[in-house]
Design an enzyme around this catalytic site. Structure first.
Site, PDB file in Angstrom:
ATOM      1  N   ILE A  18       0.442  -0.924  -0.018  1.00 44.90           N
ATOM      2  CA  ILE A  18      -0.406  -0.174  -0.482  1.00 44.90           C
ATOM      3  C   ILE A  18       1.063   1.511   0.331  1.00 44.90           C
ATOM      4  CG2 ILE A  18      -0.396  -0.124   2.404  1.00 44.90           C
ATOM      5  CD1 ILE A  18      -2.460   1.225  -0.037  1.00 44.90           C
ATOM      6  N   ALA A  19       1.957   1.239   0.816  1.00 41.76           N
ATOM      7  CA  ALA A  19       3.105   1.879   0.276  1.00 41.76           C
ATOM      8  C   ALA A  19       3.310   2.523  -0.953  1.00 41.76           C
ATOM      9  CB  ALA A  19       4.554   2.699   1.575  1.00 41.76           C
ATOM     10  N   ARG A  40      11.442  -1.326   8.800  1.00 48.66           N
ATOM     11  CA  ARG A  40      12.767  -1.921   9.569  1.00 48.66           C
ATOM     12  C   ARG A  40      14.153  -2.716   9.243  1.00 48.66           C
ATOM     13  NH1 ARG A  40       8.009  -5.208  12.069  1.00 48.66           N
ATOM     14  NH2 ARG A  40       7.500  -6.016  10.434  1.00 48.66           N
ATOM     15  N   TYR A  61      11.839   3.503  11.583  1.00 48.13           N
ATOM     16  CA  TYR A  61      11.026   4.008  11.938  1.00 48.13           C
ATOM     17  C   TYR A  61      11.216   5.239  12.311  1.00 48.13           C
ATOM     18  CZ  TYR A  61       7.880   0.419  10.536  1.00 48.13           C
ATOM     19  OH  TYR A  61       7.988  -1.256   9.442  1.00 48.13           O
ATOM     20  N   HIS A  82      -0.571   0.010  13.712  1.00 48.60           N
ATOM     21  CA  HIS A  82      -1.468   2.564  13.155  1.00 48.60           C
ATOM     22  C   HIS A  82      -0.683   2.934  14.584  1.00 48.60           C
ATOM     23  CE1 HIS A  82      -3.257   1.047   9.570  1.00 48.60           C
ATOM     24  NE2 HIS A  82      -1.880   0.710   8.805  1.00 48.60           N
ATOM     25  N   LYS A 100      -5.947   2.854   7.009  1.00 47.69           N
ATOM     26  CA  LYS A 100      -7.117   2.505   7.346  1.00 47.69           C
ATOM     27  C   LYS A 100      -6.778   0.964   7.230  1.00 47.69           C
ATOM     28  CE  LYS A 100      -8.655  -0.478   3.733  1.00 47.69           C
ATOM     29  NZ  LYS A 100      -8.758  -1.337   3.780  1.00 47.69           N
ATOM     30  N   ASP A 181     -10.676  -4.968   7.308  1.00 45.99           N
ATOM     31  CA  ASP A 181      -9.967  -4.395   6.293  1.00 45.99           C
ATOM     32  C   ASP A 181     -10.832  -4.821   4.720  1.00 45.99           C
ATOM     33  OD1 ASP A 181      -8.828  -5.979   3.886  1.00 45.99           O
ATOM     34  OD2 ASP A 181      -7.177  -6.220   4.859  1.00 45.99           O
TER      35      ASP A 181
END
Length: 331
Positions: A18-19, A40, A61, A82, A100, A181
């Site tokens: 998704i990134a 990471r 991060y 999240h 989300k 999801d």
């Protein structure tokens, strides 16, 4: 606040699928810069940076959120992370756009919201479907009384996933389940059109790992309106969304998060409204809203306010409770 003539410099926290999808839209937007990515694994972050034209990469991060040249961070890790990662950003003084579902539950969402408000920082859930032009068009049609008084909504998003206990959708430790999801989409769209329900009833089935596999939710409202929300990770469904009224109905087709047309049927006749051309992967409108808010000094978006995000999670928390699905974060 970011000056109108200055680009918005983004940090991407996470280097997964998704990134990559959202970063592709970011890279194509004028006035937006992919400043840094953090993961990471430093090698993975570096590979992501090369692929997407990101200026800097970090193997943690903490290094990403400490970058003084990052204006806002997009949190693109898994659901269960999240909460931790949003707080990491906010405590480093960084505004956040959180993928989300915003957090695993409403309590976590309320904590993130409280942190953002206490620090005067922008925070928003990346519920991009609420920016879809057809979802917004239906909102306007309902406000205009195009089908009379609204009676109810039926909304669905389902997709078959082959069972794999290690897959994030079936892994309770990762926030697995159809509701967070898939179901979060019809829940968010229904909330957009009807608002907060007074009652929530849920039935469904569980996967072998105990995650919610299929769920049917009934929302009730004091004025008699109802909503039926269905989601499943066991099988595909062609159904999207239908709003019924005292003078007709409005259908959003073919998928609730990828609408291509709205069909309006009423005493005035039938009308089909096609979606305008949406460039990229569909995330540009929400990214532009983040930039607008940052430049205007707004800490919440009126399109996706934190109160809505928390409220929707409260309804999903109750649905999970009735289904017997529990995350460690639920306490």
């Amino acid at each position: 606040m970011i000056a109108a003539d200055q680009p918005v410099r983004w940090g991407v926290l996470g280097a997964g699928a998704i990134a990559a999808t959202v970063s592709a839209d970011l890279a194509a937007l004028p006035g937006h810069v992919l400043q840094a990515v953090g993961a990471r694994d430093g090698d993975r972050a570096a590979a992501f940076a090369r692929q997407h034209g990101v200026a800097r990469s970090y193997g943690s991060y903490a290094e990403l959120v400490a970058d003084p040249d990052v204006d806002v961070v997009y949190v693109a890790t898994t659901h269960a992370q999240h909460h931790e990662h949003a707080l990491l950003c906010l405590r480093a003084g960084k505004p956040v756009l959180v993928e989300k579902a915003f957090t695993l539950n409403a309590a976590q969402a309320a904590e993130v919201a409280a942190e953002a408000r206490a620090r005067g920082l922008f925070a928003m859930e990346a519920m991009w479907v609420r920016f879809h032009p057809l979802v917004r068009r239906v909102s306007q049609l309902l406000a205009d009384g195009a089908i009379g008084s609204v009676i109810g909504v039926r909304a669905d998003l389902s997709k078959r996933f082959t069972f794999d206990p290690s897959h994030r959708l079936f892994d309770l430790a990762a926030g697995g389940g159809a509701l967070l999801d898939l179901g979060v989409y019809p829940a968010a769209v229904t909330w957009t059109w009807l608002g907060r329900p007074a009652t929530v009833q849920a039935t469904g089935s569980l996967s072998p790992t105990g995650s919610d596999l299929s769920a049917a939710l009934q929302w009730g409202y004091p004025d008699g309106r109802v909503a039926q929300i269905y989601t499943s990770a066991a099988g595909d469904s062609p159904f999207a969304a239908l709003v019924t009224g005292t003078d007709g109905w409005i259908a959003l087709e073919p998928r609730i998060h990828r609408g291509r047309r709205v069909v309006v049927h009423s005493s005035a006749g039938d009308e089909q409204i096609d979606a305008p051309t949406i460039e990229g992967n569909g995330y540009r409108a929400e990214l532009e809203e983040v930039a607008r808010c940052l430049r205007a000094g707004e800490t919440e978006s009126p399109v996706v306010p934190l109160s809505d995000t928390i409220g929707i999670l409260e309804t999903l928390d109750e649905a999970r409770r009735q289904l017997g699905v529990r995350y460690l974060a639920d306490g």
